[in-house]
Design a protein around this motif. Sequence first.
Motif, short mmCIF file in Angstrom:
data_model
loop_
_atom_site.label_atom_id
_atom_site.label_comp_id
_atom_site.label_asym_id
_atom_site.label_seq_id
_atom_site.Cartn_x
_atom_site.Cartn_y
_atom_site.Cartn_z
N PHE A 3 0.96 -3.01 -6.17
CA PHE A 3 1.22 -3.67 -4.90
C PHE A 3 0.42 -4.94 -4.78
O PHE A 3 -0.53 -5.18 -5.52
N LEU A 4 0.83 -5.77 -3.82
CA LEU A 4 0.23 -7.07 -3.58
C LEU A 4 -0.70 -6.99 -2.37
O LEU A 4 -0.35 -6.39 -1.36
N VAL A 5 -1.87 -7.59 -2.50
CA VAL A 5 -2.80 -7.74 -1.38
C VAL A 5 -3.05 -9.24 -1.26
O VAL A 5 -3.95 -9.80 -1.88
N ASP A 6 -2.20 -9.91 -0.46
CA ASP A 6 -2.18 -11.37 -0.45
C ASP A 6 -3.42 -12.02 0.16
O ASP A 6 -3.70 -13.18 -0.10
N ASN A 7 -4.20 -11.28 0.93
CA ASN A 7 -5.42 -11.87 1.50
C ASN A 7 -6.68 -11.43 0.77
O ASN A 7 -7.78 -11.57 1.28
N MET A 8 -6.54 -10.95 -0.45
CA MET A 8 -7.67 -10.61 -1.32
C MET A 8 -8.01 -11.87 -2.12
O MET A 8 -7.16 -12.38 -2.84
N SER A 9 -9.25 -12.37 -1.98
CA SER A 9 -9.53 -13.66 -2.62
C SER A 9 -10.82 -13.73 -3.44
O SER A 9 -11.04 -14.72 -4.11
N CYS A 10 -11.67 -12.71 -3.36
CA CYS A 10 -12.96 -12.82 -4.05
C CYS A 10 -13.42 -11.46 -4.58
O CYS A 10 -12.78 -10.44 -4.32
N ILE A 11 -14.51 -11.48 -5.29
CA ILE A 11 -15.05 -10.25 -5.87
C ILE A 11 -15.45 -9.25 -4.78
O ILE A 11 -15.32 -8.05 -4.96
N LEU A 33 -7.57 -10.16 -9.42
CA LEU A 33 -7.76 -11.17 -8.37
C LEU A 33 -6.83 -12.36 -8.55
O LEU A 33 -6.37 -12.95 -7.57
N GLU A 34 -6.57 -12.73 -9.79
CA GLU A 34 -5.73 -13.91 -10.05
C GLU A 34 -4.32 -13.74 -9.49
O GLU A 34 -3.78 -14.65 -8.88
N THR A 35 -3.74 -12.57 -9.68
CA THR A 35 -2.38 -12.32 -9.19
C THR A 35 -2.37 -11.60 -7.84
O THR A 35 -1.29 -11.38 -7.28
N LYS A 36 -3.57 -11.24 -7.36
CA LYS A 36 -3.74 -10.52 -6.08
C LYS A 36 -3.00 -9.20 -6.07
O LYS A 36 -2.42 -8.78 -5.07
N THR A 37 -3.00 -8.53 -7.24
CA THR A 37 -2.31 -7.25 -7.33
C THR A 37 -3.30 -6.12 -7.58
O THR A 37 -4.36 -6.31 -8.16
N VAL A 38 -2.90 -4.95 -7.10
CA VAL A 38 -3.67 -3.73 -7.30
C VAL A 38 -2.72 -2.71 -7.90
O VAL A 38 -1.60 -2.52 -7.41
N THR A 39 -3.17 -2.07 -8.97
CA THR A 39 -2.38 -1.03 -9.61
C THR A 39 -3.17 0.26 -9.54
O THR A 39 -4.37 0.29 -9.87
N VAL A 40 -2.51 1.33 -9.10
CA VAL A 40 -3.16 2.63 -9.00
C VAL A 40 -2.25 3.68 -9.62
O VAL A 40 -1.04 3.51 -9.68
N VAL A 41 -2.87 4.76 -10.06
CA VAL A 41 -2.12 5.92 -10.54
C VAL A 41 -2.22 6.98 -9.46
O VAL A 41 -3.32 7.45 -9.15
N GLY A 58 -8.76 -4.04 6.58
CA GLY A 58 -8.48 -5.42 6.92
C GLY A 58 -7.66 -6.22 5.93
O GLY A 58 -7.61 -7.45 6.00
N TYR A 59 -6.97 -5.54 5.01
CA TYR A 59 -6.17 -6.26 4.01
C TYR A 59 -4.69 -5.97 4.19
O TYR A 59 -4.30 -4.92 4.70
N ASN A 60 -3.87 -6.91 3.73
CA ASN A 60 -2.42 -6.78 3.82
C ASN A 60 -1.88 -6.07 2.59
O ASN A 60 -2.24 -6.41 1.47
N PHE A 61 -1.03 -5.11 2.79
CA PHE A 61 -0.41 -4.32 1.71
C PHE A 61 1.05 -4.68 1.62
O PHE A 61 1.77 -4.66 2.62
N GLU A 62 1.50 -5.04 0.43
CA GLU A 62 2.93 -5.30 0.22
C GLU A 62 3.35 -4.64 -1.08
O GLU A 62 2.86 -4.98 -2.15
N GLU A 63 4.25 -3.68 -0.96
CA GLU A 63 4.71 -2.98 -2.16
C GLU A 63 5.57 -3.90 -3.00
O GLU A 63 6.39 -4.65 -2.48
N LEU A 64 5.36 -3.87 -4.31
CA LEU A 64 6.16 -4.69 -5.23
C LEU A 64 7.32 -3.90 -5.79
O LEU A 64 7.34 -2.76 -5.88
#
Length: 64
Positions: A3-11, A33-41, A58-64
């Motif tokens: 999924f995408l977390v578009d407001n994730m910008s730093c470590i 961080l570069e693609t603002k994606t999170v992958t989970v199992v 406080g982060y935005n979640f968008e399913e890909l």
Amino acid sequence: MKFLVDNMSCIHCKNKIEKALKDLGIKKVNIDLETKTVTVVLKKHTIQEVKETINSIGYNFEEL
């Protein structure tokens, strides 16, 4: 699940999201961080639980 977390910008963002998901009980978390994606199992958790966890810190979640 990816999924995408578009407001994730730093470590700090990366660490905060990773900690929240691991606290939820998700063991495998990969954050790019570069693609603002999170992958989970997901094994015993639902997409809705992941979404609520991400939104609650406080982060935005968008399913890909």
